[in-house]
Design an enzyme around this catalytic site. Structure first.
Site, PDB file in Angstrom:
ATOM      1  N   ASN A   9     105.398 100.494   5.234  1.00 58.10           N
ATOM      2  CA  ASN A   9     106.357 101.558   5.549  1.00 58.10           C
ATOM      3  C   ASN A   9     107.162 101.810   4.279  1.00 58.10           C
ATOM      4  O   ASN A   9     108.085 101.060   3.967  1.00 58.10           O
ATOM      5  CB  ASN A   9     107.254 101.076   6.701  1.00 58.10           C
ATOM      6  CG  ASN A   9     108.313 102.094   7.072  1.00 58.10           C
ATOM      7  OD1 ASN A   9     108.406 103.165   6.462  1.00 58.10           O
ATOM      8  ND2 ASN A   9     109.120 101.756   8.056  1.00 58.10           N
ATOM      9  N   ARG A  93     102.884 104.075   7.642  1.00 62.28           N
ATOM     10  CA  ARG A  93     103.746 104.997   8.350  1.00 62.28           C
ATOM     11  C   ARG A  93     103.874 106.268   7.500  1.00 62.28           C
ATOM     12  O   ARG A  93     104.194 106.196   6.319  1.00 62.28           O
ATOM     13  CB  ARG A  93     105.131 104.378   8.520  1.00 62.28           C
ATOM     14  CG  ARG A  93     106.091 105.307   9.182  1.00 62.28           C
ATOM     15  CD  ARG A  93     107.459 104.703   9.224  1.00 62.28           C
ATOM     16  NE  ARG A  93     108.336 105.555   9.995  1.00 62.28           N
ATOM     17  CZ  ARG A  93     109.618 105.322  10.148  1.00 62.28           C
ATOM     18  NH1 ARG A  93     110.178 104.272   9.593  1.00 62.28           N
ATOM     19  NH2 ARG A  93     110.350 106.133  10.859  1.00 62.28           N
ATOM     20  N   HIS A 182     110.640 109.876  14.512  1.00 62.17           N
ATOM     21  CA  HIS A 182     110.792 108.547  15.148  1.00 62.17           C
ATOM     22  C   HIS A 182     109.745 108.332  16.243  1.00 62.17           C
ATOM     23  O   HIS A 182     109.939 107.539  17.166  1.00 62.17           O
ATOM     24  CB  HIS A 182     112.204 108.367  15.767  1.00 62.17           C
ATOM     25  CG  HIS A 182     113.290 108.282  14.745  1.00 62.17           C
ATOM     26  ND1 HIS A 182     114.501 108.919  14.882  1.00 62.17           N
ATOM     27  CD2 HIS A 182     113.343 107.628  13.562  1.00 62.17           C
ATOM     28  CE1 HIS A 182     115.249 108.668  13.825  1.00 62.17           C
ATOM     29  NE2 HIS A 182     114.578 107.887  13.010  1.00 62.17           N
ATOM     30  N   ARG A 242     123.470 111.887   7.340  1.00 64.93           N
ATOM     31  CA  ARG A 242     122.969 113.240   7.631  1.00 64.93           C
ATOM     32  C   ARG A 242     123.841 113.925   8.670  1.00 64.93           C
ATOM     33  O   ARG A 242     124.338 113.278   9.591  1.00 64.93           O
ATOM     34  CB  ARG A 242     121.527 113.161   8.152  1.00 64.93           C
ATOM     35  CG  ARG A 242     120.513 112.853   7.084  1.00 64.93           C
ATOM     36  CD  ARG A 242     119.131 112.659   7.659  1.00 64.93           C
ATOM     37  NE  ARG A 242     118.724 111.273   7.588  1.00 64.93           N
ATOM     38  CZ  ARG A 242     117.664 110.754   8.196  1.00 64.93           C
ATOM     39  NH1 ARG A 242     116.872 111.524   8.921  1.00 64.93           N
ATOM     40  NH2 ARG A 242     117.363 109.482   8.083  1.00 64.93           N
ATOM     41  N   GLU A 383     108.097  99.480  15.525  1.00 59.76           N
ATOM     42  CA  GLU A 383     107.218 100.520  14.987  1.00 59.76           C
ATOM     43  C   GLU A 383     106.009  99.921  14.274  1.00 59.76           C
ATOM     44  O   GLU A 383     104.912 100.475  14.308  1.00 59.76           O
ATOM     45  CB  GLU A 383     108.006 101.411  14.016  1.00 59.76           C
ATOM     46  CG  GLU A 383     109.029 102.286  14.732  1.00 59.76           C
ATOM     47  CD  GLU A 383     110.284 102.540  13.916  1.00 59.76           C
ATOM     48  OE1 GLU A 383     110.970 101.558  13.556  1.00 59.76           O
ATOM     49  OE2 GLU A 383     110.589 103.710  13.645  1.00 59.76           O
TER      50      GLU A 383
END
Ligand code: ADP
Length: 397
Positions: A9, A93, A182, A242, A383
């Site tokens: 990742n 990923r 996500h 963000r 994940e």
């Protein structure tokens, strides 16, 4: 024996990895770790499956600072702990799959070309996802690689939930539509929900993935039907740095009246806003909770209020919901945030069990009272396991 699964990742400044054993049942974690600060002071940490720290060191300063050096270092270390066992598949990923990728795919030269075409859709993430694929192709030639997308889980959303009210051709020709992100985390939650709550797994669930990056999704029978993130990972909830959703008119104002250019606006929206921008202190929820200043509280209250409003919006998309799931860093560990969110959703039928909410655990758990109309759970996400499972399935087929 080629019985190991490596999951990568990669971001702009860090590479996380997990090594799994390809057991006949679910892949089993052996080691995980990361290289951080790749272009500043590369720092390598690794742990075993029981979370025992095995390495915690800076890379020698004379080494070139690059993704290439970092990946070589990770492989070299893995070699020392796996004693000659071979990696049989590498799963990556990848943030954006665009309209081209709606499921994991085996990497081929054609796939890399297609991935490169998606860079404009995720310029801050996609290039850093592609680089390690190319490097690993050189370092371990012949080992199959699989790409797993954060957008894929959402690709079955009804068109209504994928559109913006822009001229329709922009969606068709330019791919300007809502993708959602996500997805690997939502897929993990969807994979364990049937063992935790059959009613929710067959029915309606709102999942709140609250971390540095935060989003929420509506799951109907474990399939994504709506999400808070859209064309980019900027829409929806406020995040560490963000903005989350803002009026697009603000961007026009920044251009026309404050004379900001694209780079400055990108920096503002992605790196200086959210919890950091509102608090002026930190992007990290723990720092804000510890700080106790008025603006830290304002930032937390804003975050909570948006989680509540998005939950209600997703509930509307589902025509009600049976379960609410919290996951990721804040969702799994932030008991105060969960308590505030649940209290503000009481009108919808959420009754939190305050004692259960305070319990710290790495296991999935219910935190609502037995008679709560909506069951509330904390489910730690995974994940990497989703990528390991998907990579194995992809090469098996
Ligand atoms: P990423 O999106 O980088 O994977 P994580 O899912 O690890 O991020 O989430 C990081 C966030 O989780 C940070 O805001 C951090 O403060 C928050 N967090 C971690 N532990 C706690 C805690 N005990 N209480 C509140 N927030 C926490």
């Amino acid at each position: 024996m080629n019985d190991l699964l490596l999951v990568i990742n990669a971001g702009s400044s860090s590479i996380k990895f997990s090594l799994f054993e390809n057991t006949p049942s679910d892949p089993t974690l052996l080691y995980k770790g990361q290289m951080e600060g790749i272009y500043v002071t590369p720092h390598f940490t690794a742990k075993d499956a029981s979370d025992k720290k095995l390495v915690d060191e800076d890379l020698p300063a004379e080494l070139p600072k690059s993704h290439d050096t970092s990946l070589r270092h990770i492989l070299k270390w893995l070699d020392t702990v796996t004693a000659g066992r071979k990696i049989g598949v590498i799963g990556h990923r990848v943030v954006h799959g665009g309209t081209r990728f709606s499921k994991p795919e085996l990497v081929t030269p054609e796939v890399i070309v297609e991935l490169e075409k998606l860079i404009p859709l995720a310029p801050l993430h996609e290039p850093h996802n592609i680089t390690p694929i190319k490097i690993m192709g050189e370092l371990l030639p012949g080992v199959p690689q699989v790409v797993c997308f954060d957008t894929a889980f959402h690709s079955g959303q009804p068109e209504l939930n994928q559109l913006y009210a822009l001229p329709y051709e922009l969606s068709l020709k330019e791919g300007i539509r809502r993708y959602g992100f996500h997805g690997l985390s939502y897929e993990y939650i969807a994979s364990v929900l049937p063992q935790i709550d059959t009613k929710a797994a067959e029915g309606r669930t709102v999942v709140a993935h609250l971390g540095n990056g935060s989003s929420m999704a509506a799951l109907l029978a474990c399939k994504g039907i709506a999400s808070t993130m859209g064309f980019t990972a900027l829409e929806g909830l406020p995040m560490g740095t963000r903005t989350g959703s803002i009026d697009a008119g603000v961007v026009l104002h920044l251009i026309n009246h404050l004379k900001m250019d694209a780079k400055q606006i990108e920096d503002l929206l992605y790196k200086q806003s959210g919890l950091l921008g509102l608090s002026g202190i930190s992007s990290d929820m723990r720092d804000l909770e510890d700080s106790g200043t008025v603006r830290a509280k304002l930032a937390i209250d804003y975050f909570v209020s948006k989680v509540v409003r998005e939950a209600a919006s997703l509930a509307a998309a589902l025509e009600g919901f049976d379960a609410l799931v919290f996951t990721a860093g804040i969702g799994e560990n932030g008991a105060d945030v969960r308590l505030d969110v649940c209290r503000q959703l009481r009108w919808l039928g959420v009754e939190i069990d305050e004692a259960a909410n305070k319990v710290r655990s790495g296991e999935p758990r219910r935190i609502s009272l037995p008679d709560s109309k909506i069951a509330v759970y904390v489910i730690p996400t995974n994940e990497e396991l989703v990528i390991a499972r998907a990579s194995r399935a992809c090469i098996a087929s």
